[in-house]
Design a protein around this motif. Structure first.
Motif, PDB file in Angstrom:
ATOM      1  N   GLN A 191       0.812  -1.240   0.000  1.00  0.00           N
ATOM      2  CA  GLN A 191       0.000   0.000   0.000  1.00  0.00           C
ATOM      3  C   GLN A 191       0.835   1.276   0.000  1.00  0.00           C
ATOM      4  N   ASP A 204       0.066  -4.893  -3.807  1.00  0.00           N
ATOM      5  CA  ASP A 204      -0.798  -3.777  -4.214  1.00  0.00           C
ATOM      6  C   ASP A 204      -0.196  -2.501  -3.624  1.00  0.00           C
ATOM      7  N   SER A 255      -8.358   6.681  -4.570  1.00  0.00           N
ATOM      8  CA  SER A 255      -9.687   7.083  -5.008  1.00  0.00           C
ATOM      9  C   SER A 255     -10.546   7.222  -3.750  1.00  0.00           C
TER      10      SER A 255
HETATM   11  N1  5AD Z   1      -8.218   3.856  -3.721  1.00  0.00           N
HETATM   12  C1  5AD Z   1      -7.273   3.218  -4.455  1.00  0.00           C
HETATM   13  N2  5AD Z   1      -6.971   1.925  -4.294  1.00  0.00           N
HETATM   14  C2  5AD Z   1      -7.651   1.228  -3.354  1.00  0.00           C
HETATM   15  N3  5AD Z   1      -7.570  -0.057  -2.968  1.00  0.00           N
HETATM   16  C3  5AD Z   1      -8.482  -0.265  -2.004  1.00  0.00           C
HETATM   17  N4  5AD Z   1      -9.164   0.859  -1.739  1.00  0.00           N
HETATM   18  C4  5AD Z   1      -8.650   1.808  -2.578  1.00  0.00           C
HETATM   19  C5  5AD Z   1      -8.921   3.182  -2.771  1.00  0.00           C
HETATM   20  N5  5AD Z   1      -9.843   3.822  -2.046  1.00  0.00           N
HETATM   21  C6  5AD Z   1      -6.595  -1.003  -3.522  1.00  0.00           C
HETATM   22  C7  5AD Z   1      -5.690  -1.546  -2.422  1.00  0.00           C
HETATM   23  C8  5AD Z   1      -6.186  -2.952  -2.245  1.00  0.00           C
HETATM   24  C9  5AD Z   1      -6.641  -3.295  -3.644  1.00  0.00           C
HETATM   25  C10 5AD Z   1      -7.590  -4.447  -3.729  1.00  0.00           C
HETATM   26  O1  5AD Z   1      -7.268  -2.114  -4.077  1.00  0.00           O
HETATM   27  O2  5AD Z   1      -4.369  -1.526  -2.895  1.00  0.00           O
HETATM   28  O3  5AD Z   1      -5.193  -3.838  -1.766  1.00  0.00           O
END
Ligand code: 5AD
Ligand code: SF4
Length: 451
Positions: A269, A307, A341
């Motif tokens: 993350q 991710d 997002s």
């Molecule tokens: N904005 C961007 N990416 C997100 N993820 C989860 N929520 C958001 C968000 N609000 C991404 C994270 C997660 C993947 C499934 O999606 O990296 O691990």
């Protein structure tokens, strides 16, 4: 009177799935629930009486796709044949009443814990012509009494737990899928046995937080060991885990069990401790890297994927560089990169303004995509010259004369279909001859002269 099959039919249902593997699995549950109520599942939209969209809410572009699709479906309300449209899953749950006002094409709104009510909801719309809603999230619904209607193949999914209690501040899932709950170990093992009997070779255990699995004193390590013990199963995978739950017991089970694939999807993350803290990820840059080292030590040849989110509120250029630093030091096999997002209802939405500009997010994501490409290429090239076990999934999409399969580490391998010798679902040796950032290219080693 003897009812004919046709008279019994409640109608034809066409179902479209957006989002993650959990949603794909949920669609299999929905198909099974509807089939037991005499609905026929069709792959032809034009003959459907009911059209269901199983939706995702993870990022705004997931919502965007659904709005566009709902726009396409508007014409269905004009003709004589009145098609019932249902919105299922995370977006329906997340937007609840708001959606009803903005898009009247939808007749049914059902969140992820309401699928058993779908036949009754469709009936009610038919009887009354009124819209139906069910957004109740349950602490107990695990659908372990529903056997999903799967498309025959090599890989199958089993959701072993549902929901999420982590409340990462960016994430909508705790609001769309509710509280964490696990199925019993026994019910998962029985389902895996049935899958093997039906010809599936691989099972992927699913959960929003799969390694938090807990049921009657058993944990995720016990569950993986029990599923890997199912006779006839070639491979077991799992996704997605959270870095907070990697006890040695689990890594030992992974290392000692050949059938458990040596692949961990470990979502990073972000690389900055301040950002990780704002995200409520519960680890630091240092502890994440230490975990990677521990996994690599205990599970040799493990493939690691991740991710990453860029542009979380207040993330500075220097903090973004820390993400780059972690990625440089870990060198993941592949990575999904996302621009932050803002999601309605989340903690970040309520507390942190989305203040990193779109241009900055773009600049950062472009850097990460390039960086990851070079790492993926490097990691894939390390496979060249090795003979690896590949599970054949089917013909290659680009060239039907080639097979497509995957390594233990989940890397795609393309190799020539040599005719009679191999078939789908077989686990075979392939020698890797070439690699790009996305794909390995191999060759079946020549059979032994005495073979
Ligand atoms: N904005 C961007 N990416 C997100 N993820 C989860 N929520 C958001 C968000 N609000 C991404 C994270 C997660 C993947 C499934 O999606 O990296 O691990
Ligand atoms: Fe899957 Fe999350 Fe999208 Fe729901 S919001 S479908 S859990 S990715």
């Amino acid at each position: 009177m003897i009812e004919t099959k046709k008279e019994k039919q409640a109608g034809k249902v066409y179902l479209e799935t957006y989002g993650c593997q959990m949603n794909e699995y949920d669609s299999e549950l929905v198909k099974s629930i509807l089939a037991s109520s005499d609905y026929e599942v069709t792959t032809r939209e034009d003959e459907a009486d009911v059209i269901l969209l199983n939706t995702c809410a993870i990022r705004e572009n997931a919502h965007g796709k659904i709005y566009a699709r709902l726009g396409d479906l508007k014409h269905l309300k004009n003709g004589d044949h009145r098609v019932i449209v249902g919105l299922l899953g995370c977006m329906a749950q997340n937007l609840r009443g708001n959606l009803e006002r903005s898009d009247c094409v939808v007749d049914i709104y059902a969140g992820p814990d309401s699928y058993k009510r779908l036949p009754a909801m469709i009936d009610a719309v038919r009887r009354t012509g009124r819209k139906e809603f069910d957004f109740n999230l349950s602490e107990f619904e695990d659908y372990s009494d529903v056997y999903p209607k799967r498309v025959p193949g090599v890989n199958s999914w089993i959701a072993v737990m549902r929901g999420c209690d982590n409340f990462c501040t960016f994430c909508v899932v705790p609001y769309t899928r509710g509280r964490e709950r696990s199925r019993s170990l026994d019910s998962v093992v029985k389902e895996a046995e049935r899958l093997v009997a039906e010809g599936f070779k691989q099972v992927t255990l699913l959960g929003q937080n799969v390694n938090s699995y807990r049921s009657n004193g058993t944990d995720f390590a016990d569950l993986m060991a029990a599923v890997a013990n199912v006779e006839g199963l070639e491979r077991v995978r799992f996704t997605s885990p959270h870095p907070k739950d990697f006890p040695e017991k689990f890594l030992k089970v992974m290392a000692e069990n050949d059938k458990i694939c040596n692949h961990v999807h470990l979502p990073l993350q972000a690389g900055s401790d301040r950002v990780l803290d704002m995200m409520a990820r519960t680890y630091t840059k240092k502890s994440f890297v230490a975990l990677v080292e521990k996994i690599r030590k205990m599970v040799p040849d493990v493939a690691l994927t991740t991710d990453v989110i860029v542009g979380f509120p207040t993330e500075t250029d220097a903090e973004f560089e820390e993400t780059v630093e972690v990625m440089e030091s870990v060198q993941f096999d592949s990575a999904f990169t996302f621009k932050y997002s803002e999601r309605q209802n989340t903690i970040a939405y309520r507390k942190f303004p989305d203040d990193v500009s779109e241009a900055q997010k773009t600049e950062r994501i472009v850097r990460l995509v390039e960086l990851q490409k070079s790492h993926s290429l490097k990691r894939n090239r390390q496979q060249v010259g090795k003979v690896v076990k590949v599970l054949i999934e089917g013909p290659s999409r680009k060239n039907a004369a080639d097979w497509m399969g995957r390594t233990d580490g989940n890397k795609i391998v393309i190799f020539e279909n040599s005719g009679e010798r191999d078939k789908e679902g077989q686990l075979i040796n392939v020698e890797i001859k070439n690699a790009t950032a996305h794909t390995l290219f191999g060759k079946r080693p020549a059979p032994h002269p005495n073979y």
